[in-house]
Scaffold this active site. Structure first.
Site, PDB file in Angstrom:
ATOM      1  N   GLY A   1      39.284 109.522  18.650  1.00  0.00           N
ATOM      2  CA  GLY A   1      39.705 108.707  17.520  1.00  0.00           C
ATOM      3  C   GLY A   1      38.576 108.499  16.545  1.00  0.00           C
ATOM      4  O   GLY A   1      37.589 109.240  16.558  1.00  0.00           O
ATOM      5  N   SER A   2      38.736 107.479  15.703  1.00  0.00           N
ATOM      6  CA  SER A   2      37.727 107.193  14.681  1.00  0.00           C
ATOM      7  C   SER A   2      36.462 106.695  15.388  1.00  0.00           C
ATOM      8  O   SER A   2      36.359 105.524  15.756  1.00  0.00           O
ATOM      9  CB  SER A   2      38.259 106.160  13.702  1.00  0.00           C
ATOM     10  OG  SER A   2      38.941 105.138  14.396  1.00  0.00           O
ATOM     11  N   GLY A   3      35.514 107.610  15.579  1.00  0.00           N
ATOM     12  CA  GLY A   3      34.350 107.356  16.426  1.00  0.00           C
ATOM     13  C   GLY A   3      33.566 106.098  16.101  1.00  0.00           C
ATOM     14  O   GLY A   3      33.113 105.391  17.000  1.00  0.00           O
TER      15      GLY A   3
ATOM     16  N   ARG B   1      25.312 113.047  11.574  1.00  0.00           N
ATOM     17  CA  ARG B   1      26.198 111.958  12.002  1.00  0.00           C
ATOM     18  C   ARG B   1      26.561 112.147  13.481  1.00  0.00           C
ATOM     19  O   ARG B   1      26.885 113.234  13.923  1.00  0.00           O
ATOM     20  CB  ARG B   1      27.468 111.954  11.153  1.00  0.00           C
ATOM     21  CG  ARG B   1      28.524 110.913  11.571  1.00  0.00           C
ATOM     22  CD  ARG B   1      29.540 111.492  12.543  1.00  0.00           C
ATOM     23  NE  ARG B   1      30.655 110.566  12.791  1.00  0.00           N
ATOM     24  CZ  ARG B   1      31.589 110.763  13.715  1.00  0.00           C
ATOM     25  NH1 ARG B   1      31.554 111.825  14.472  1.00  0.00           N
ATOM     26  NH2 ARG B   1      32.568 109.891  13.883  1.00  0.00           N
ATOM     27  N   VAL B   2      26.476 111.073  14.243  1.00  0.00           N
ATOM     28  CA  VAL B   2      26.871 111.127  15.640  1.00  0.00           C
ATOM     29  C   VAL B   2      27.981 110.107  15.849  1.00  0.00           C
ATOM     30  O   VAL B   2      27.883 108.975  15.370  1.00  0.00           O
ATOM     31  CB  VAL B   2      25.676 110.802  16.575  1.00  0.00           C
ATOM     32  CG1 VAL B   2      26.118 110.789  18.023  1.00  0.00           C
ATOM     33  CG2 VAL B   2      24.556 111.821  16.366  1.00  0.00           C
ATOM     34  N   GLY B   3      29.039 110.505  16.533  1.00  0.00           N
ATOM     35  CA  GLY B   3      30.163 109.593  16.782  1.00  0.00           C
ATOM     36  C   GLY B   3      30.110 109.003  18.179  1.00  0.00           C
ATOM     37  O   GLY B   3      29.050 108.949  18.809  1.00  0.00           O
ATOM     38  N   ASP B   4      31.263 108.593  18.653  1.00  0.00           N
ATOM     39  CA  ASP B   4      31.347 107.933  19.960  1.00  0.00           C
ATOM     40  C   ASP B   4      31.242 108.900  21.136  1.00  0.00           C
ATOM     41  O   ASP B   4      30.791 108.525  22.220  1.00  0.00           O
ATOM     42  CB  ASP B   4      32.670 107.168  20.069  1.00  0.00           C
ATOM     43  CG  ASP B   4      33.885 108.095  19.891  1.00  0.00           C
ATOM     44  OD1 ASP B   4      33.805 109.015  19.048  1.00  0.00           O
ATOM     45  OD2 ASP B   4      34.898 107.894  20.578  1.00  0.00           O
TER      46      ASP B   4
ATOM     47  N   THR C   1      39.085 115.969  19.152  1.00  0.00           N
ATOM     48  CA  THR C   1      38.178 115.887  20.298  1.00  0.00           C
ATOM     49  C   THR C   1      38.912 116.151  21.609  1.00  0.00           C
ATOM     50  O   THR C   1      40.085 115.846  21.725  1.00  0.00           O
ATOM     51  CB  THR C   1      37.583 114.468  20.305  1.00  0.00           C
ATOM     52  OG1 THR C   1      36.736 114.373  19.183  1.00  0.00           O
ATOM     53  CG2 THR C   1      36.817 114.150  21.565  1.00  0.00           C
TER      54      THR C   1
HETATM   55  N1  ASP Z   1      35.801 110.528  18.183  1.00  0.00           N
HETATM   56  C1  ASP Z   1      35.369 111.747  17.546  1.00  0.00           C
HETATM   57  C2  ASP Z   1      34.214 111.445  16.636  1.00  0.00           C
HETATM   58  O1  ASP Z   1      34.231 110.433  15.967  1.00  0.00           O
HETATM   59  C3  ASP Z   1      36.435 112.406  16.746  1.00  0.00           C
HETATM   60  C4  ASP Z   1      37.680 112.707  17.493  1.00  0.00           C
HETATM   61  O2  ASP Z   1      38.034 112.009  18.438  1.00  0.00           O
HETATM   62  O3  ASP Z   1      38.350 113.701  17.118  1.00  0.00           O
HETATM   63  O4  ASP Z   1      33.316 112.257  16.531  1.00  0.00           O
END
Ligand code: ASP
Length: 326
Positions: free
Chosen positions: A245-247, A221-224, A193
């Site tokens: 990071g791990s969203g 799927r939607v992340g942070d 990201t």
């Molecule tokens: N945070 C992003 C997500 O979970 C992934 C990333 O930071 O690369 O979509």
């Protein structure tokens, strides 16, 4: 005039190992970060707003195939690309975001239009694309987002039947492949990201974040990243934050807002608040990654709890500083 104007960027965090990165790949990343920082620095030096500086930096990062946003985005489990982005103006608390778009060339520009021209904050999928089209933004065919590196990463992640952070995928790919070192495409431990935060000469801050998400994520799927407060936050009274990071964990910790909230309610420095979120709170739920943040006084911090994070910052008139490993 605030003479501490500064821009900071990231290109993702994760298992970015010196051993799995060739000298030329490393040089490419430094050069890309440097070019983006120089562009952001120019906007600020010319008296541009923090909002303009972060939009421009993230647009350039989206166009660069080295990073998991825009061109070079990771693949979903269906072999497609779904892009998310958000932007926030610390002077007004205005925000805009879009998620799950598949054909908008620069998701950050769509997020910016949402901020400026819509009464809403977040659009998803078809609605987001209709909004972007009505705003006259550039559309591309899905193949535009394709890169060999991310495709290979996806195939590895698929084999393992899980979703993974971009840079982790890079490292894995480099292990499974030929012995020649190349860019880290380990689908297990890398998040590519991109994001930017800035303080302008008028003392305003802004933040922007854009992503293709995690490799082999389920469709929808939607992340942070596009969630205000999780992957992006800006308030002149405290700070501007962009995460990677791990969203799922960053969402559960409301990570970006927590940095601002700790400054406001605990009265701690930017550095202390960001460190607490990244080094203490996120690891409690296995949250891996990092963030870049600036405050209205020009303090900058770029903490991460992974092996590496592509990152850098630049003040007006100074040579940009870029880094990859710890
Ligand atoms: N945070 C992003 C997500 O979970 C992934 C990333 O930071 O690369 O979509």
């Amino acid at each position: 005039m605030n003479t501490n104007a500064v821009i900071a960027i990231h290109g993702g965090a994760g298992t970015i190992l010196r051993a799995s990165m060739s000298a030329s790949a490393e040089a490419d990343y430094h050069a890309a970060l440097h070019a983006v920082l120089s562009a952001g620095q120019r906007v600020l030096a010319d008296g541009g707003s923090a909002l303009d500086a972060v939009s421009e930096a993230v647009r350039l990062l989206e166009d660069c195939p080295l990073f998991n946003a825009g061109r070079g985005a990771v693949y979903t489990a269906a072999g497609t690309h779904e892009l998310d982005a958000a932007i926030m103006d610390g002077s007004t608390l205005d925000a805009g975001a879009i998620c799950c778009v598949t054909r908008v060339r620069n998701p950050i520009l769509a997020a910016r239009r949402v901020l400026e021209r819509s009464e809403h904050v977040l659009f998803t999928g078809e609605g987001a694309e209709a909004f972007a089209a009505a705003q006259g933004l550039e559309f591309v065919e899905p193949e535009y987002f394709h890169t060999e590196a991310r495709h290979r990463q996806w195939q590895l992640a698929r084999g393992q039947q899980r979703a993974m952070l971009d840079h982790d995928g890079a490292t894995l790919a480099s292990k499974n492949d030929d012995p020649t070192p190349h860019e880290p495409i380990d689908p297990n431990r890398k998040f590519g990201t991109v994001g930017a935060v800035a303080l302008d000469q008028r003392g305003h801050v802004a933040a922007a974040t854009s992503t293709g998400g995690v490799t082999n994520k389920q469709v929808g799927r939607v992340g942070d990243t596009p969630l205000i407060g999780a992957g992006c936050y800006a308030d002149d009274a405290t700070c501007a934050v962009s995460t990677t990071g791990s969203g799922e964990m960053f969402m559960r910790m409301v990570a970006a807002y927590d940095v601002a909230a700790q400054m406001a309610y605990r009265n701690v420095s930017l550095e202390e608040a960001a460190h607490d979120v990244v080094m203490n709170r996120l690891p409690k739920i296995d949250g891996r990654g990092g963030l870049v943040a600036v405050d209205a006084r020009g303090n900058v911090t770029l903490p991460f709890n992974t092996e590496g994070m592509y990152r850098g910052f630049a003040r007006i008139g100074e040579t940009p500083v870029t880094a990859i490993y710890r």
